[in-house]
Design a protein around this motif. Structure first.
Motif, PDB file in Angstrom:
ATOM      1  N   UNK A   1       0.816  -1.210   0.000  1.00  0.00           N
ATOM      2  CA  UNK A   1       0.000   0.000   0.000  1.00  0.00           C
ATOM      3  C   UNK A   1       0.852   1.263   0.000  1.00  0.00           C
ATOM      4  N   UNK A   2       2.055   1.188   0.590  1.00  0.00           N
ATOM      5  CA  UNK A   2       2.957   2.340   0.613  1.00  0.00           C
ATOM      6  C   UNK A   2       3.569   2.597  -0.758  1.00  0.00           C
ATOM      7  N   UNK A   3       3.653   1.541  -1.566  1.00  0.00           N
ATOM      8  CA  UNK A   3       4.208   1.655  -2.920  1.00  0.00           C
ATOM      9  C   UNK A   3       3.153   2.159  -3.895  1.00  0.00           C
ATOM     10  N   UNK A   4       1.908   1.707  -3.699  1.00  0.00           N
ATOM     11  CA  UNK A   4       0.847   2.019  -4.655  1.00  0.00           C
ATOM     12  C   UNK A   4       0.123   3.316  -4.335  1.00  0.00           C
ATOM     13  N   UNK A   5       0.048   3.706  -3.063  1.00  0.00           N
ATOM     14  CA  UNK A   5      -0.658   4.915  -2.690  1.00  0.00           C
ATOM     15  C   UNK A   5      -2.158   4.704  -2.614  1.00  0.00           C
ATOM     16  N   UNK A   6      -2.880   5.760  -2.265  1.00  0.00           N
ATOM     17  CA  UNK A   6      -4.323   5.664  -2.085  1.00  0.00           C
ATOM     18  C   UNK A   6      -5.069   5.524  -3.402  1.00  0.00           C
ATOM     19  N   UNK A   7      -4.497   6.039  -4.485  1.00  0.00           N
ATOM     20  CA  UNK A   7      -5.112   5.949  -5.809  1.00  0.00           C
ATOM     21  C   UNK A   7      -4.124   5.275  -6.762  1.00  0.00           C
ATOM     22  N   UNK A   8      -4.056   3.936  -6.762  1.00  0.00           N
ATOM     23  CA  UNK A   8      -3.039   3.264  -7.592  1.00  0.00           C
ATOM     24  C   UNK A   8      -3.215   3.506  -9.080  1.00  0.00           C
ATOM     25  N   UNK A   9      -4.481   3.619  -9.551  1.00  0.00           N
ATOM     26  CA  UNK A   9      -4.732   3.692 -10.982  1.00  0.00           C
ATOM     27  C   UNK A   9      -4.834   5.144 -11.452  1.00  0.00           C
ATOM     28  N   UNK A  10      -4.141   5.432 -12.548  1.00  0.00           N
ATOM     29  CA  UNK A  10      -4.244   6.758 -13.169  1.00  0.00           C
ATOM     30  C   UNK A  10      -4.853   6.658 -14.570  1.00  0.00           C
ATOM     31  N   UNK A  11      -5.052   5.423 -15.062  1.00  0.00           N
ATOM     32  CA  UNK A  11      -5.678   5.179 -16.358  1.00  0.00           C
ATOM     33  C   UNK A  11      -6.559   3.932 -16.239  1.00  0.00           C
ATOM     34  N   UNK A  12      -7.522   3.773 -17.133  1.00  0.00           N
ATOM     35  CA  UNK A  12      -8.300   2.529 -17.147  1.00  0.00           C
ATOM     36  C   UNK A  12      -7.393   1.335 -17.437  1.00  0.00           C
ATOM     37  N   UNK A  13      -7.664   0.232 -16.794  1.00  0.00           N
ATOM     38  CA  UNK A  13      -6.848  -0.968 -16.974  1.00  0.00           C
ATOM     39  C   UNK A  13      -6.922  -1.448 -18.426  1.00  0.00           C
ATOM     40  N   UNK A  14      -5.754  -1.724 -18.998  1.00  0.00           N
ATOM     41  CA  UNK A  14      -5.679  -2.323 -20.327  1.00  0.00           C
ATOM     42  C   UNK A  14      -5.868  -1.390 -21.488  1.00  0.00           C
ATOM     43  N   UNK A  15      -6.032  -0.099 -21.251  1.00  0.00           N
ATOM     44  CA  UNK A  15      -6.377   0.823 -22.342  1.00  0.00           C
ATOM     45  C   UNK A  15      -5.181   1.487 -23.000  1.00  0.00           C
ATOM     46  N   UNK A  16      -4.092   1.678 -22.240  1.00  0.00           N
ATOM     47  CA  UNK A  16      -2.964   2.393 -22.835  1.00  0.00           C
ATOM     48  C   UNK A  16      -1.661   1.963 -22.167  1.00  0.00           C
ATOM     49  N   UNK A  17      -0.586   2.149 -22.882  1.00  0.00           N
ATOM     50  CA  UNK A  17       0.748   1.916 -22.336  1.00  0.00           C
ATOM     51  C   UNK A  17       1.132   3.089 -21.447  1.00  0.00           C
ATOM     52  N   UNK A  18       1.451   2.794 -20.196  1.00  0.00           N
ATOM     53  CA  UNK A  18       1.920   3.827 -19.274  1.00  0.00           C
ATOM     54  C   UNK A  18       2.940   3.150 -18.361  1.00  0.00           C
ATOM     55  N   UNK A  19       4.206   3.437 -18.597  1.00  0.00           N
ATOM     56  CA  UNK A  19       5.296   2.765 -17.896  1.00  0.00           C
ATOM     57  C   UNK A  19       5.110   2.904 -16.385  1.00  0.00           C
ATOM     58  N   UNK A  20       5.182   1.775 -15.669  1.00  0.00           N
ATOM     59  CA  UNK A  20       4.903   1.789 -14.238  1.00  0.00           C
ATOM     60  C   UNK A  20       5.932   0.991 -13.469  1.00  0.00           C
ATOM     61  N   UNK A  21       6.715   1.675 -12.660  1.00  0.00           N
ATOM     62  CA  UNK A  21       7.635   0.980 -11.760  1.00  0.00           C
ATOM     63  C   UNK A  21       6.891   0.197 -10.679  1.00  0.00           C
ATOM     64  N   UNK A  22       5.840   0.769 -10.048  1.00  0.00           N
ATOM     65  CA  UNK A  22       5.110  -0.022  -9.052  1.00  0.00           C
ATOM     66  C   UNK A  22       4.495  -1.293  -9.621  1.00  0.00           C
ATOM     67  N   UNK A  23       4.186  -1.299 -10.924  1.00  0.00           N
ATOM     68  CA  UNK A  23       3.639  -2.509 -11.525  1.00  0.00           C
ATOM     69  C   UNK A  23       4.576  -3.693 -11.392  1.00  0.00           C
ATOM     70  N   UNK A  24       5.877  -3.445 -11.484  1.00  0.00           N
ATOM     71  CA  UNK A  24       6.843  -4.538 -11.350  1.00  0.00           C
ATOM     72  C   UNK A  24       7.087  -4.902  -9.887  1.00  0.00           C
ATOM     73  N   UNK A  25       6.805  -3.975  -8.970  1.00  0.00           N
ATOM     74  CA  UNK A  25       6.789  -4.353  -7.560  1.00  0.00           C
ATOM     75  C   UNK A  25       5.692  -5.394  -7.319  1.00  0.00           C
ATOM     76  N   UNK A  26       4.524  -5.187  -7.938  1.00  0.00           N
ATOM     77  CA  UNK A  26       3.444  -6.158  -7.807  1.00  0.00           C
ATOM     78  C   UNK A  26       3.837  -7.510  -8.401  1.00  0.00           C
TER      79      UNK A  26
END
Length: 461
Positions: free
Chosen positions: A136-161
């Motif tokens: 939760x400390x890595x993702x924050x209160x609002x993990x998503x900034x785009x709809x899932x699966x709709x666009x490429x948006x490089x995410x470092x926290x994604x690889x933490x998951x």
């Protein structure tokens, strides 16, 4: 300093050395090290200036930043190949309660999960990982900034998951799993989560003065699967050879081909640049060839790994500075120098040992409507369909146990090709995903959808 191995011409070795010398000098890097791989074997190492008073060699560690993501992706593909997950699985199935569980495993690998690019403040690359002990400390209160699966948006926290997913399914820490399943089998004994001597120190180079400032080397904690690793040109050269050829102890060549298949819808500027993201790997053009690999950076370090599957040449470049030399371009240039100065010698043509007559009779010209295609039977046992002229859909097909064929790439990837026979055993037509291909344009003896005008071909007058 430079060390060389047999296999490259003197002129090629000098051109490689010249390229990294220019990069180090113009990029103002405290040190820069590089390696080139050809035909799965390291054929050249080179380095400029020094680390702790000694010239860096193929065993000197540098931090490799986001190239770590490719190692994490290999671990995830291993889990898939063992049947422990499906790339289409939502993360929630295996790792519930993250707040980002609607993203699939493939979404996270391809940076299409909709997650933020970075963690909440402070800047995670210069912050001890102990400050973020929970996901939760890595993702924050609002993990998503785009709809899932709709666009490429490089995410470092994604690889933490993804690292957390590996730990959940393996029941062991990410780095321990990586050591056991990838590093040790491939002989990457100088790749580690913490620096081991000899290693370079990370530096910031003042943009307007030739002076240096040391950068901190933080343990990234939960962010480790996104960028923690230290490695060497020697180890990364071996890793590049693996990425190009596979190793059944770690990951098959087929799974690695899947890893380097574009999987993310690119942004408009990426389309123009020819850039695409795959499953833990990037594709980018360089002087008419496509390079597969990954770049990396953390404060104090830059890294790049790239290989050309067509040329069977790879390059690795590492530097210990926060910014300066454009290592992605340098990597591409090293590949190009070798590929152009000493082009790959193709394998000799050899005929099939034997040919099934029922397959051989399919070879030759076929027509989809009025467009002419050639179906060829190659020595590897595959069928290849390609237009006889101009552009058009093309694919290779592998044989299936039931006598049909499955497409391997392009428009027909995964589509079924089968020969439809008449009662007397002769071939009536080919069925390719419902398309009817005939021996003559609109062959009246074949079941062409919509039928064929009984008056046949005619002129207008």
């Amino acid at each position: 300093m430079t060390t060389t191995q047999d296999g490259l011409l003197p002129g090629t070795r000098r051109a490689l050395l010249h390229r990294i010398a220019v990069a180090q000098s113009e990029g103002r890097a405290p040190s820069l090290a590089a390696a080139v791989v050809r035909d799965g074997r390291t054929v050249w190492h080179g380095a400029r200036t020094s680390v702790d008073g000694h010239g860096p060699d193929e065993d000197t560690q540098y931090r490799i930043g986001s190239i770590t993501k490719t190692f994490t992706a290999v671990l995830v593909l291993r889990l898939r190949d063992e049947g422990l997950l499906d790339l289409r699985d939502p993360l929630e199935k295996h790792l519930p309660g993250t707040g980002a569980g609607g993203a699939t495993v493939a979404d996270l690998l391809a940076h299409t999960g909709g997650l933020a690019a970075e963690t909440p403040p402070p800047w995670w690359e210069r912050t001890p990982g102990t400050m973020r002990p929970e996901l939760a400390d890595v993702l924050g209160e609002q993990p998503l900034v785009h709809p899932v699966g709709r666009r490429f948006h490089y995410s470092n926290p994604g690889y933490t998951l993804l690292g957390a997913l590996v730990e959940e399914l393996r029941g062991a820490p990410w780095e321990e799993v990586l050591r056991r399943e990838v590093l040790d089998p491939l002989g990457l004994h100088r790749t580690s989560g913490q620096p081991r001597a000899p290693h370079a120190g990370g530096w910031a180079v003042h943009p307007w003065a030739d002076v240096l400032l040391p950068e901190p080397a933080e343990d990234l904690g939960l962010m480790a699967p996104a960028g923690q690793l230290w490695s060497t040109t020697g180890d990364l050269a071996r890793f590049a050879a693996f990425l190009g050829r596979g190793d059944d102890r770690v990951l098959s060549a087929a799974s690695l081909r899947e890893m380097r298949t574009p999987a993310a819808p690119p942004e408009a500027f990426d389309v123009a640049a020819g850039y695409a993201y795959c499953l833990g790997l990037e594709i980018r053009p360089a002087d008419g060839r496509l390079l597969v690999g990954h770049s990396g950076s953390l404060p104090g370090f830059l890294a790049s790994l790239a290989f050309s599957p067509e040329d069977d040449v790879a390059a690795v470049v590492l530097a210990n500075c926060t910014s300066g030399p454009q290592l992605t371009a340098v990597c591409g240039d090293l590949v190009g120098i070798v590929a152009e100065a000493e082009p790959r010698i193709p394998e000799p043509w050899r005929p099939l040992r034997e040919a099934d007559p029922s397959v051989l009779e399919l070879a030759g010209p076929w027509y989809w409507g009025t467009q002419a295609f050639a179906l060829r039977l190659s020595a590897d046992g595959l069928l290849a369909l390609e237009p006889l002229s101009g552009n058009g859909r093309r694919s290779r097909f592998r044989p299936d146990a039931d006598g049909g064929w499955t497409g391997l790439e392009g428009y027909y990837a995964g589509e079924r090709l089968r020969a439809v026979r008449r009662a007397d055993g002769s071939v009536s037509h080919l069925d390719l995903g419902s398309f009817v291909l005939t021996r003559q344009p609109y062959d009246e003896t074949a079941p062409v959808p919509g039928g064929v005008d009984p008056r046949g071909w005619r002129g207008i007058g």
